[in-house]
Design an enzyme around this catalytic site. Structure first.
Site, mmCIF file in Angstrom:
data_model
loop_
_atom_site.group_PDB
_atom_site.id
_atom_site.type_symbol
_atom_site.label_atom_id
_atom_site.label_comp_id
_atom_site.label_asym_id
_atom_site.label_seq_id
_atom_site.Cartn_x
_atom_site.Cartn_y
_atom_site.Cartn_z
ATOM 1 N N ARG A 1 -0.754 8.613 35.454
ATOM 2 C CA ARG A 1 -1.249 10.000 35.478
ATOM 3 C C ARG A 1 -0.142 10.840 36.114
ATOM 4 O O ARG A 1 0.251 10.597 37.257
ATOM 5 C CB ARG A 1 -2.533 10.105 36.290
ATOM 6 C CG ARG A 1 -2.878 11.549 36.649
ATOM 7 C CD ARG A 1 -4.271 11.702 37.199
ATOM 8 N NE ARG A 1 -5.252 11.561 36.142
ATOM 9 C CZ ARG A 1 -6.537 11.929 36.257
ATOM 10 N NH1 ARG A 1 -6.981 12.445 37.389
ATOM 11 N NH2 ARG A 1 -7.370 11.790 35.243
ATOM 12 N N HIS B 1 -5.167 14.419 27.567
ATOM 13 C CA HIS B 1 -6.063 13.541 28.339
ATOM 14 C C HIS B 1 -6.816 12.645 27.344
ATOM 15 O O HIS B 1 -8.028 12.738 27.177
ATOM 16 C CB HIS B 1 -7.032 14.386 29.172
ATOM 17 C CG HIS B 1 -7.693 13.627 30.290
ATOM 18 N ND1 HIS B 1 -7.420 12.302 30.567
ATOM 19 C CD2 HIS B 1 -8.614 14.019 31.225
ATOM 20 C CE1 HIS B 1 -8.141 11.916 31.601
ATOM 21 N NE2 HIS B 1 -8.873 12.934 32.021
ATOM 22 N N GLN C 1 -9.991 10.302 28.237
ATOM 23 C CA GLN C 1 -11.217 11.079 28.428
ATOM 24 C C GLN C 1 -11.877 11.374 27.084
ATOM 25 O O GLN C 1 -13.097 11.317 26.939
ATOM 26 C CB GLN C 1 -10.885 12.392 29.144
ATOM 27 C CG GLN C 1 -12.057 13.331 29.287
ATOM 28 C CD GLN C 1 -13.025 12.906 30.378
ATOM 29 O OE1 GLN C 1 -12.621 12.658 31.502
ATOM 30 N NE2 GLN C 1 -14.303 12.816 30.056
ATOM 31 N N ASP D 1 -13.904 23.030 30.892
ATOM 32 C CA ASP D 1 -13.117 22.301 31.886
ATOM 33 C C ASP D 1 -12.664 23.327 32.915
ATOM 34 O O ASP D 1 -12.811 24.540 32.703
ATOM 35 C CB ASP D 1 -11.917 21.619 31.189
ATOM 36 C CG ASP D 1 -11.082 20.763 32.139
ATOM 37 O OD1 ASP D 1 -11.602 20.374 33.210
ATOM 38 O OD2 ASP D 1 -9.910 20.474 31.814
ATOM 39 N N CYS E 1 -15.497 17.179 31.590
ATOM 40 C CA CYS E 1 -14.862 15.925 32.005
ATOM 41 C C CYS E 1 -14.988 15.670 33.500
ATOM 42 O O CYS E 1 -14.811 14.549 33.950
ATOM 43 C CB CYS E 1 -13.400 15.902 31.572
ATOM 44 S SG CYS E 1 -12.349 17.090 32.435
ATOM 45 N N ARG F 1 -16.398 6.736 30.652
ATOM 46 C CA ARG F 1 -14.982 6.465 30.945
ATOM 47 C C ARG F 1 -14.787 4.966 31.136
ATOM 48 O O ARG F 1 -13.810 4.390 30.671
ATOM 49 C CB ARG F 1 -14.534 7.184 32.223
ATOM 50 C CG ARG F 1 -14.593 8.702 32.182
ATOM 51 C CD ARG F 1 -13.695 9.299 31.144
ATOM 52 N NE ARG F 1 -12.279 9.062 31.341
ATOM 53 C CZ ARG F 1 -11.526 9.608 32.297
ATOM 54 N NH1 ARG F 1 -12.040 10.438 33.167
ATOM 55 N NH2 ARG F 1 -10.228 9.346 32.368
HETATM 56 N N1 NVA Z 1 -7.752 19.792 33.124
HETATM 57 C C1 NVA Z 1 -8.043 19.062 34.337
HETATM 58 C C2 NVA Z 1 -8.707 17.768 34.028
HETATM 59 C C3 NVA Z 1 -9.074 16.942 35.234
HETATM 60 C C4 NVA Z 1 -9.633 15.594 34.885
HETATM 61 C C5 NVA Z 1 -6.766 18.866 35.109
HETATM 62 O O1 NVA Z 1 -5.739 18.569 34.500
HETATM 63 O O2 NVA Z 1 -6.789 19.004 36.328
HETATM 64 N N1 CP Z 2 -12.194 13.438 34.275
HETATM 65 C C1 CP Z 2 -11.256 12.818 35.015
HETATM 66 O O1 CP Z 2 -10.188 12.435 34.538
HETATM 67 O O2 CP Z 2 -11.594 12.639 36.313
HETATM 68 P P1 CP Z 2 -10.640 12.185 37.503
HETATM 69 O O3 CP Z 2 -9.630 13.277 37.707
HETATM 70 O O4 CP Z 2 -11.553 12.037 38.680
HETATM 71 O O5 CP Z 2 -9.956 10.898 37.136
#
Ligand code: NVA
Ligand code: CP
Length: 313
Positions: free
Chosen positions: A107, A134, A137, A230, A270, A298
């Protein structure tokens, strides 16, 4: 037969229709086995390295528990504690980890970092979220929609909020690949990436569905089966809070907006969510919300991705 053995999983766009179906079918099967208490150690003795340059609750726990349930194990590696955080290159990190583990999840920020890791690793690399995509997800989201609605093809979905965002991008790619209509609605300056949108529009046309963009949230929600949003401030964008709260204020998913959706519409997010910002409490905590089914999936979706990529013959 179609399989994903030894492959990377970086974006939904890189998967064929059949490969996405395989992931969804595998996820449903593994979920059924887990619920029935059937042991399914398909990855016995295997190890997954998980590199996190950003925070996570769901992704980390789903991959870690998933590997455990598949008979393997996972290592949580925070880039803050790794030599990566002190300047060791992604390429060297990829080569070293490849000598130790069977797969690497990362990540991170720029999508190019995941690509660089994948180019230098000799084991499968999984994108656990970048600024642009993502995909894990969205496999969980498609599974969730399928469970609740029985199918994806022919459904109408919308994504309201930040279109230049990993979720909007992966959902566009996921809808286009599975025959679901999807409209993204965002304010000026926050439209989806042009290339991602264009590629999704073309793939959707080949698959007999429509994806697109409108700046009007009302137009996007009209007649929808699925309403998705989101955060307005993704990880790394915290410094833009004031500007973004102002830009997105007319894009909240609330009672008034969802009146335009189908009476049996479902709400998805998400998570993590920000009540009073992108979604009103009444909606995310209301009877149309399936956000915790989505979160649970997930686990099942990640296990499917792991099994399909890592299982030995
Ligand atoms: N769009 C959000 C998703 C978090 C799971 C981010 O990138 O922070
Ligand atoms: N939706 C998601 O990816 O959650 P986290 O950031 O908690 O992993």
């Amino acid at each position: 037969a179609v399989n994903l053995k030894g492959r990377d999983f970086l974006t939904i766009a890189e998967c064929s229709e059949e490969e996405i179906q395989l992931l969804l079918d595998t996820a449903a099967d593994l979920k059924k086995k887990q619920k029935a208490g059937i042991v399914h150690h398909d990855l016995a003795g295997q190890t997954l390295a998980m590199i996190f340059e950003k925070s996570s609750t769901r992704t980390r726990v789903a991959f870690e528990v998933g590997m455990y349930q598949l008979g393997g194990s996972a290592l949580y590696l925070s880039s803050r504690d790794m030599q990566l955080g002190r300047g060791e290159t992604i390429a060297d990190t990829a080569q070293v980890l490849s000598r130790f583990v069977d797969g690497i999840m990362i990540r991170t920020f720029g999508h190019d970092k995941v690509e660089e890791l994948a180019a230098n690793a000799t084991v499968p690399v999984i994108n656990g979220l970048t600024d642009a995509h993502h995909p894990t997800q969205v496999i969980a989201d498609l599974l969730t929609i399928q469970e609740h609605k029985g199918n994806l093809r022919g459904l109408k979905a919308c994504f309201i909020g930040d279109g230049y965002n990993n979720m909007a991008h992966s959902l566009l790619e996921g809808a286009a690949a599975t025959g679901m209509d999807l409209i993204v609605s965002s304010p000026n300056g926050y439209e989806p990436d042009g290339e991602i949108l264009e590629a999704a529009v073309k793939r959707a046309a080949r698959n007999g569905c429509t994806v697109g963009f409108t700046s009007s949230p009302e137009e996007a929600v009209e007649g929808c089966d699925i309403v998705i949003t989101d955060t307005w401030m993704s990880m790394g964008e915290e410094g833009e809070a004031e500007k973004r709260l102002a830009a997105f204020k007319d894009y909240q998913v609330n009672e008034q907006l969802v009146k335009l959706a189908k009476p049996d519409y479902l709400f998805m997010h998400c998570l993590p969510a920000h009540r009073g910002e992108e979604v009103a409490s009444e909606i995310i905590d209301g009877s149309h919300s399936i956000v915790f089914d989505e979160a649970e999936n997930r686990l099942h979706a990640h296990k499917a991705i792991l099994k399909c990529l890592l299982e030995k013959d």
